[in-house]
Structures are given as structure tokens and as C-alpha cells.
Motif scaffolding. Structure first.
Motif, short mmCIF file in Angstrom:
data_model
loop_
_atom_site.label_atom_id
_atom_site.label_comp_id
_atom_site.label_asym_id
_atom_site.label_seq_id
_atom_site.Cartn_x
_atom_site.Cartn_y
_atom_site.Cartn_z
N ALA A 164 9.31 -10.61 -37.80
CA ALA A 164 10.20 -9.97 -38.16
C ALA A 164 10.35 -8.21 -37.30
CB ALA A 164 9.35 -9.29 -39.66
N LEU A 165 11.96 -7.60 -37.77
CA LEU A 165 12.04 -6.61 -36.84
C LEU A 165 12.33 -5.54 -37.83
CD1 LEU A 165 13.08 -8.90 -34.51
CD2 LEU A 165 12.40 -6.77 -33.01
N SER A 166 12.32 -4.63 -37.69
CA SER A 166 12.68 -3.12 -38.36
C SER A 166 14.16 -3.05 -37.99
CB SER A 166 11.70 -2.65 -38.48
OG SER A 166 12.40 -1.11 -38.89
N PRO A 167 15.27 -2.50 -38.50
CA PRO A 167 16.04 -2.16 -37.79
C PRO A 167 16.17 -0.08 -37.85
CG PRO A 167 16.65 -2.12 -40.23
CD PRO A 167 14.94 -2.41 -40.05
N THR A 168 14.97 0.45 -38.69
CA THR A 168 15.33 1.67 -38.87
C THR A 168 14.04 2.04 -37.25
OG1 THR A 168 13.52 1.86 -39.84
CG2 THR A 168 16.15 2.19 -40.91
N THR A 169 12.95 1.20 -37.70
CA THR A 169 11.65 1.62 -36.41
C THR A 169 11.54 1.52 -35.73
OG1 THR A 169 10.46 1.85 -39.39
CG2 THR A 169 9.25 1.73 -36.89
N GLU A 170 11.29 1.65 -34.54
CA GLU A 170 11.10 1.18 -33.20
C GLU A 170 9.95 0.10 -32.91
OE1 GLU A 170 10.89 4.47 -30.19
OE2 GLU A 170 13.50 4.12 -30.48
N VAL A 171 9.53 -0.87 -32.26
CA VAL A 171 8.61 -1.80 -32.18
C VAL A 171 7.22 -1.14 -31.11
CG1 VAL A 171 7.35 -3.95 -31.35
CG2 VAL A 171 10.10 -3.72 -32.05
N ASP A 172 6.38 -0.08 -32.07
CA ASP A 172 5.03 0.59 -32.08
C ASP A 172 4.54 0.29 -30.52
OD1 ASP A 172 3.91 -1.17 -33.25
OD2 ASP A 172 3.33 -0.18 -33.95
N GLU A 173 3.49 0.92 -30.04
CA GLU A 173 2.70 -0.08 -28.98
C GLU A 173 1.88 -1.44 -29.55
OE1 GLU A 173 -1.04 1.53 -26.24
OE2 GLU A 173 -0.10 2.91 -27.70
N GLY A 211 22.58 -5.82 -32.16
CA GLY A 211 22.74 -6.17 -30.35
C GLY A 211 21.50 -5.70 -29.89
N SER A 212 21.48 -4.73 -30.69
CA SER A 212 20.11 -3.96 -29.72
C SER A 212 19.14 -4.52 -29.77
CB SER A 212 20.20 -2.03 -30.63
OG SER A 212 18.84 -1.87 -29.47
N LEU A 213 18.53 -4.82 -31.03
CA LEU A 213 16.94 -5.53 -31.33
C LEU A 213 17.36 -6.81 -30.43
CD1 LEU A 213 16.76 -4.77 -35.30
CD2 LEU A 213 15.40 -3.81 -32.91
N LEU A 214 18.53 -7.94 -30.67
CA LEU A 214 18.33 -8.98 -30.15
C LEU A 214 18.04 -8.98 -28.61
CD1 LEU A 214 18.81 -12.66 -30.15
CD2 LEU A 214 21.34 -11.82 -30.14
N SER A 215 19.06 -7.91 -28.17
CA SER A 215 18.52 -7.60 -26.14
C SER A 215 17.12 -7.51 -26.28
CB SER A 215 19.31 -6.35 -25.99
OG SER A 215 19.43 -5.92 -24.86
N PHE A 216 16.50 -6.40 -27.16
CA PHE A 216 14.39 -5.97 -27.22
C PHE A 216 14.24 -7.72 -26.94
CE2 PHE A 216 11.08 -5.69 -29.24
CZ PHE A 216 10.37 -4.99 -28.37
N PHE A 217 14.45 -8.60 -27.79
CA PHE A 217 14.20 -10.18 -27.91
C PHE A 217 13.97 -10.43 -27.20
CE2 PHE A 217 12.81 -14.05 -30.44
CZ PHE A 217 11.54 -13.64 -30.81
N ILE A 227 19.93 -13.77 -33.68
CA ILE A 227 18.84 -12.83 -34.09
C ILE A 227 19.64 -12.51 -36.22
CG2 ILE A 227 20.13 -10.08 -34.18
CD1 ILE A 227 17.06 -9.59 -34.46
N TYR A 228 18.65 -13.38 -37.12
CA TYR A 228 18.83 -13.27 -38.64
C TYR A 228 18.99 -11.67 -39.79
CZ TYR A 228 19.53 -17.69 -36.64
OH TYR A 228 19.65 -18.87 -35.88
#
Length: 775
Positions: A164-173, A211-217, A227-228
Motif C-alpha cells: 500500500a502506497l500513499s499519494p501524499t506521503t513519501e515512503v519513509d525510512e 507514474g511516479s509511484l510506479l517508477s518507484f516500485f 499500479i492500482y
């Protein structure tokens, strides 16, 4: 007429000169070559025909191999279909892993269930069983608590992992640590899902975020194509369709062993066994094999029951002892819980310093062992201050031995016979008198001790320069008042590390107590293949069967079972409980910047096991002819190394993940896999003593700052020297009392070169222990 005749002669002369020049050019071009006869052409033609025939045969072999792989893949897919197919098949395990704090897995599961007309309450954390009638499939969702090890365990047993990824919060450490660790330990299938994309206004902004989250993943899982969004009903339905209709790829190390997800877990007070009920997965269970419970260790099985017997007990009473329908009970061949083998008998007639394992087991011919010893080491003069075993590690370079050195050795022997030592006052007088008789060239080599203050000042300058120009990472420094012979008494001089003969069973007081009782696998690959074939042939429970495992484990294991953290039991392959020398690969994590030192405590996750280890790092590879590898004090960034530990055996290409525990967090140090269990792999720690050229006379060099007394020079006299520019040499004789000595090299050296001596000592692997932390 005469003119035409002259023109003809002139033209012929030019043609002659041209032919002559061409002939000379051909001679120059073909100089040293011989004419090839017809026999060679015939040989070449036959060789070409053989290569052509071999190529055809090779193509047929490749085609057969491809067909076999295809057939095996089809069989594997059919087995998976058989396990999960239909309403009565096993449920697919789906783990929900949020990568940010604002991602809630409950709405994601609710949206997926709603898309297939399933209305179920979702525990958080907990385990939810869902039956999807639309696709005739059952799903088992795991929502682990926000606990690092609990999330890893859930992803380890899952057939699908939903991130599960968030559209507003970056993935933290912490989120990045999770995704890197899950990738390293092995994952079957993964799906990225955006939790609340509808909070973003505008289609363009939403597409950009997708697109940004898919590139990260895709940076971690490159095969991901889409990505869904959980809020969109059609995309949630696609996720459900993916989970229900897609068959998991599986994880090789997990699927090569039997395991069971504990749907029901309780303790049988009457039989004093831990009872775990669930569906058998992977390979079949065998009651003679041990099982592993993560975080607790290995245990024996009391017996295995069928689902019919379990249902009957549930209907009547848990206190009943009806064992009329067990699938299997252990036989007399049940594997023991002993981690170490019996103490091998020691033969008093064996060599005091070294004894091979084959001799101790009685599996080899002692004559063959004797033949393996270098014949040059059987009869040799032992230097003063060294034992026979130390002397056997010093390799003489015959190329550097000249007639002058032989004469010097004869003079030394004569002086020893007269009662005068190598470092007495008479030696210096004799050298001085000889220099006076020989003239100016020899007089230039005369030596006088410097005052103490000047000696100390020059020593400080040299060491400061050496620190600035750190060319030798293994360099050590001797204190002027320190005895090098005493400090380096365990080190040995070697000419070539790759050519050294090292006894892997040498008697050493620093060796681990359990060394001779460790399991020893002579051919790791063949043993692995045999053990895995045996696991298939000896399985007593097929995958898909509903069973109860009665485990001889203590009751406190139940304390680890909680909502969202179910109990998973893994069956071990034969011998996987026994301790052995395990060699693992380790590739440092590019995001971890701190140095990792050998013998530093690390948390290792290897398949189902989680251990605390103190690894010894060494050069990567397993192709050294003598099985001797250079020990590395630190894990080198940017390249893979080998980590050697004493741990339970683990067969197969099992992924390994390394963590370092600090006061407030856990950090990913690196990842790798199991290499082998080669107990003959010897790790040699190198220590380099460096010196400075003080006087240079052709190939005869006076060196200082390597030693500080005459006794050390005499002790290490037979150890070869080398420079940072590749020159090699040997110590000729000591000078004075401050550690100066003369050395001869195979070529000229400059005053800017550093003279070094390499010494080696063996380091032994450290035992591991079970990790019981609660991260």
C-alpha cells in the motif's frame, strides 16, 4: 632498333626489381613461418567435421533440456492448480504491507471485497478468511501489526504481497527498509496499490502520481506493469481477479520444504504437545523430520493427524486421546535434536600440529595424505626461534638464492659452531673489518647507530607519511619497545597464499570447541540434490491435506501467537538441524554507509531461521585450489564478500538478509544467499609490516622501521619481502641493535618505495545463536 632494345632491357630490369622487392617483402612477412603440409589441412577438415557434429548433438541436447524444463514447469503449474483450484482448495494467503503511516490496509481489503460482493468485517491487525464465489476461490488476508519482524514473517509465508502506497506521503525510512527486506528474503507475487488517490484533485495530477509511484516500485520489482487504485471499483475488481485467478510463482526455498499456516493452535495438556492445525503446503511432511518454529527453534514431531481425526476430537472433547487415525508416527529413524556429532577419537600417533579430517574418520589412505605434503618441506633447515610447524609455512624462493647467500650461510654456521651468535658484538666488528679491507664500495655500506632522539624523530615522520599514504590496508606497526616475535607469534610467513598447504584440522587452542563435532559435507551440491529428492520420495503428507501437527514444543510458544501474527511451522530437510561451517554471500546495501566489521554482531535471516551471528568476511569465490582465502577486516562497499559462520545447515539457494540492531531501530546491512558448507575453507588474516629504504646500493638495500631489535630480524629472516611496485627480495643480515637490516631485491628500487613483509594467521568462525528479539 637499338633504342627499342634498350627500352625493353630497361623495362625488364624494372620488372626484375619489382619481383625482387616483392620477394623480399614476402620473406620479411613470412619470417619464422613454416610451410603447412597437406596433412595439417586434412586434420583441420576432420576437426571441423567433429565440431559440426558436436554442434548438432549439442543442439539436440539443448532441445531435450528445454523440453524437460517445459514439462517440469507444466507439472508444477498443475500441482499449483490442484492445490488452489475450486472452493475446496487451499486459500491463497495475501499479506497487506503499508509502506507509509497514513496507509490503512483495512479500507483496501474492504474495497477489494466489495468489488466481488463480499461483506466481511476486517480485523486490524488479524487474519481474515474470505470466500469469493464469483471466482470460486478462497483468500486468507493477513494484516500484521506495525512490527518489522511480524511483517517479514507475513510476507515470507504469503502467496501474494499487496504493498500500500500513499499519494501524499513519501515512503519513509521504515517503509524503504520493509520493501528492501521483503525483496531480499524472496517474494512470490506482489501488487502495488494506492490507498486514497481520490484525495488528489485533477486527473492529470493523479496520473502523474501514478507514474511516479510506479517508477518507484519498479526500482525494486522491475516486472511490475501496473499500479492500482483501491477507491476505483473497476481497479479493485482487477486486484481481486489477479489474486483469485493468478497462480503464485512461489518461493523456491519455501516450496522445497513442507510448511503449514496455523489456522488453529493450542496446547494439549494431556500429551504435552503443541498442536498446530492447517493445510499442508510445499513438499509433503514426514514425521521423522524436525520442524522449525521461527523465533523458538527446532522440535520433533510426536505424530500427525488427519482432518477426520481432528474433526472428531473437536466434536467430542479436546481431552480425548483418540489416535486411531494418525497419518504417521515417527519411526526409529526419527532425526535427533543433537546439533553436534560425537567427539571423534584422537589417535595419539597423529601429528601434534595437524591432522586431516579424513584420517580422523578413517576414510582416506594416510599414504595419500603424506604424498600431498610438499617434498621441499620434509627436509629443510629450521630457522632459529621457530618450530617445525612454523618453518613449514615459510616458502623459500629458489630464484633469489645465489652463491653469495650460500657462502654467507656457511659463514653463519661456522660462527655458530664457534659459539658466536648472529647478533653479538663480534659480528659487527667482523663486518666492519671486512668493509675496510674491501674498499670504497663496501665502506659506503658501513652502518652506525643514530642517536635516540634523531631515531625517534625520523620514526614519527615516517609513520605520519605512511598514514597519509595508506597503501597497505592490513598494515600494522610495532612499538619500538615491543617484541615483534612475541606479538606476531601466531603469524606465519608465506610466499604465495594460493600455493600454501594449510591443515584445516590443525590443533589450535583458538579453534572453536565444537570444531571436530560439526557436520561435514564433502560435496554440498550433490548432498543438496540427494536430500531434496529424498524429501519428495519420503513425504507422508501431500500438499493440500488438512492436518494437525503434534509438536514436542513447550507451552510458552503460544505466547508468540497473536492477531496478525499467526504461527507458521516449517519442516526441515534431513541434516538441517546439525551445526556446520556455512559460507554465505553478502552484498552490502548501497543505502547503508556505516562500516561493518568482521565478528560484529548481526541479525541474519536465512529462510525460516533468524539467527544472531558474528560473521568472518573474506574474499568472494570458491575456486581456490588450496581453499585458503584472505580474511577481510571490514565488509568492502560496492562488492560482494563471503561471510563464514557456524550455523545449522541450510540446503538450496536460500536467500540471506543481514540486519544490524541499534538502540532504536533495525538497519539493513546487506543481502546474499547460501553458498556451501565447505568446512575446509580456511580464512587467513594478513598482517603487513612495512619498512623504509634507508640506503640504496644497486640491489642491496638497508631498511629500517620494520623491526626495532636484532632478535626480530633473525626470527623473520626467512620470510620474503616485497615492495609496492612489485619487487621481491629477502633479508640478508641484520645491522646494529635498532632493527636495521640489509636486504637483496630482484631489481632496483627507489627511495619512495615501501618495503613490506606479509604474515598470515588463521581465524576461526564463530558460532551463532537463536534470535528472540521483538522487532
Amino acid at each position: 632498333m637499338a633504342g627499342s632494345h634498350r627500352a625493353t632491357l630497361k623495362k625488364g630490369h624494372k620488372a626484375f626489381k619489382s619481383r625482387h622487392a616483392t620477394k623480399n617483402a614476402l620473406k620479411v612477412r613470412n619470417k619464422g613461418k613454416i610451410e603447412k603440409d597437406a596433412g595439417e589441412k586434412v586434420k583441420k577438415a576432420k576437426a571441423a567435421q567433429k565440431i559440426k557434429a558436436g554442434t548438432k548433438q549439442s543442439k539436440m541436447n539443448r532441445k531435450n533440456t528445454a523440453n524437460q524444463l517445459k514439462s517440469n514447469k507444466v507439472t508444477e503449474v498443475l500441482e499449483n492448480r490442484k492445490l488452489f483450484d475450486g472452493r475446496h482448495g487451499a486459500p491463497k494467503i495475501v499479506a497487506l504491507v503499508p509502506l507509509t503511516d497514513d496507509c490503512d490496509p483495512v479500507p483496501i481489503i474492504s474495497a477489494i471485497n466489495k468489488s466481488v460482493d463480499v461483506e466481511d468485517l476486517v480485523p486490524n491487525p488479524g487474519v481474515l478468511d474470505v470466500s469469493v464465489d464469483r471466482f470460486k476461490q478462497k483468500l486468507k488476508y493477513i494484516i500484521p501489526p506495525k512490527n518489522f519482524m511480524a511483517i517479514l514473517d507475513a510476507a515470507k509465508v504469503a502467496d501474494f504481497v499487496v504493498f500500500a502506497l500513499s499519494p501524499t506521503t513519501e515512503v519513509d525510512e521504515f517503509g524503504e527498509l520493509l520493501i528492501r527486506s521483503i525483496e531480499s528474503q524472496g517474494v512470490s507475487n506482489c501488487i502495488p496499490v494506492i490507498s486514497h488517490l481520490n484525495q488528489i484533485v485533477g486527473v492529470k495530477q493523479q496520473n502523474d502520481i501514478r507514474g511516479s509511484l510506479l517508477s518507484f516500485f519498479k526500482h525494486f520489482f522491475p516486472a511490475t506493469e501496473k499500479i492500482y487504485s483501491a477507491e476505483t471499483n473497476s481497479e479493485a475488481l482487477n486486484v481481486a481477479r489477479f489474486l483469485c485467478q493468478k497462480f503464485p510463482q512461489g518461493v523456491s526455498w519455501r516450496d522445497s520444504r513442507a510448511y503449514v499456516f496455523g489456522d488453529q493452535v493450542f496446547f494439549d495438556e494431556q500429551n504435552q504437545t503443541l498442536v498446530v492445525e492447517g493445510i499442508a503446503r510445499g513438499r509433503g511432511f514426514n514425521a521423522d523430520r524436525l520442524v522449525h518454529i521461527p523465533g523458538f527453534g527446532d522440535y520433533q514431531l510426536d505424530h500427525i493427524e488427519t482432518a477426520i481425526s481432528s474433526i472428531k476430537k473437536n466434536a467430542n472433547s479436546m481431552d480425548t486421546t483418540d489416535d486411531e487415525n494418525p497419518i504417521s508416527r515417527p519411526t526409529e529413524n526419527q532425526e535427533s535434536l543433537d546439533e553436534l556429532g560425537p567427539e571423534p577419537p584422537v589417535n595419539e600417533e597423529d601429528d601434534d600440529e595437524m591432522m586431516s579430517d579424513d584420517e580422523s574418520l578413517g576414510n582416506d589412505d594416510t599414504e595419500e595424505v603424506k604424498k600431498s605434503v610438499d617434498p621441499r618441506d620434509r627436509k629443510r633447515k629450521i630457522p632459529k626461534g621457530m618450530s617445525e610447524y612454523q618453518a613449514s609455512w615459510i616458502v623459500d624462493d629458489e630464484d633469489l638464492v645465489n652463491s653469495d647467500e650460500e657462502e654467507d650461510e656457511e659463514e653463519d654456521e661456522e660462527m655458530d659452531d664457534n659459539g658466536e651468535g648472529d647478533f653479538g658484538e663480534s659480528k659487527r666488528v667482523t663486518f666492519s673489518e671486512t668493509a675496510t679491507e674491501m674498499g670504497d664500495d663496501a665502506r659506503s655500506e658501513m652502518f652506525n647507530d643514530l642517536p635516540e632522539e634523531e631515531e625517534a624523530r625520523q620514526l614519527r615522520e615516517f609513520r605520519e607519511r605512511a598514514r597519509d599514504d595508506l597503501e597497505f590496508p592490513d598494515e600494522i606497526e610495532l612499538h619500538p619497545n615491543e617484541s615483534g616475535k612475541e606479538r606476531l607469534r601466531r603469524y606465519r610467513g608465506l610466499k604465495n597464499l594460493r600455493a600454501a598447504t594449510w591443515g584445516y584440522d590443525e590443533l589450535d587452542d583458538r579453534a572453536p570447541e565444537e570444531w571436530r563435532r560439526l557436520a561435514r559435507v564433502s560435496n554440498f551440491k550433490a548432498t543438496r540434490n540427494r536430500v531434496m529428492k529424498e524429501a519428495i520420495a519420503e513425504s507422508q503428507v501431500q500438499a493440500g491435506a488438512l492436518i494437525r501437527l503434534h509438536i514436542r514444543a513447550p507451552a510458552h510458544v503460544l505466547q508468540a501467537v497473536s492477531p496478525g501474527r499467526p504461527l507458521v511451522v516449517y519442516s526441515l530437510l534431513h541434516h538441517e538441524h546439525q551445526l556446520s561451517v556455512m559460507n554465505l554471500s553478502i552484498l552490502p546495501n548501497t543505502e547503508y554507509d556505516e562500516p561493518v566489521k568482521s565478528k560484529e554482531p548481526l541479525i541474519m535471516q536465512c529462510g525460516p531461521r533468524r539467527l544472531v551471528i558474528r560473521p568472518l568476511f573474506s574474499q568472494m569465490g570458491s575456486n581456490a585450489s588450496n581453499d585458503v582465502y584472505k580474511f577481510e577486516r571490514f565488509l568492502q562497499p560496492g562488492r560482494a564478500s563471503t561471510a563464514t559462520i557456524i550455523a545449522p545447515l541450510m540446503f538450496g539457494n536460500v536467500p540471506v538478509t543481514y540486519f544490524k540492531q541499534t538502540q532504536d531501530k533495525l538497519e539493513l546491512v546487506g543481502s546474499g544467499s547460501v553458498m556451501d558448507a565447505n568446512f575446509k575453507r580456511i580464512l587467513a588474516k594478513r598482517a603487513i609490516l612495512t619498512g623504509h629504504p634507508f640506503k640504496i646500493h644497486k640491489r642491496l638495500i638497508t631498511i629500517r622501521y620494520m623491526f626495532f631489535n636484532r632478535e626480530d630480524i633473525d626470527h623473520f629472516k626467512t620470510v620474503p619481502l616485497f615492495t609496492n611496485n612489485g619487487r621481491s627480495g629477502y633479508i640478508k643480515e641484520g645491522l646494529g641493535t635498532h632493527g636495521y637490516f640489509k636486504a637483496t631485491f630482484d631489481g632496483k628500487i627507489t627511495s619512495q618505495e615501501t618495503v613490506a613483509m606479509a604474515l598470515y594467521k588463521r581465524v576461526w568462525p564463530r558460532p551463532s545463536m537463536q534470535f528472540t528479539g521483538g522487532w
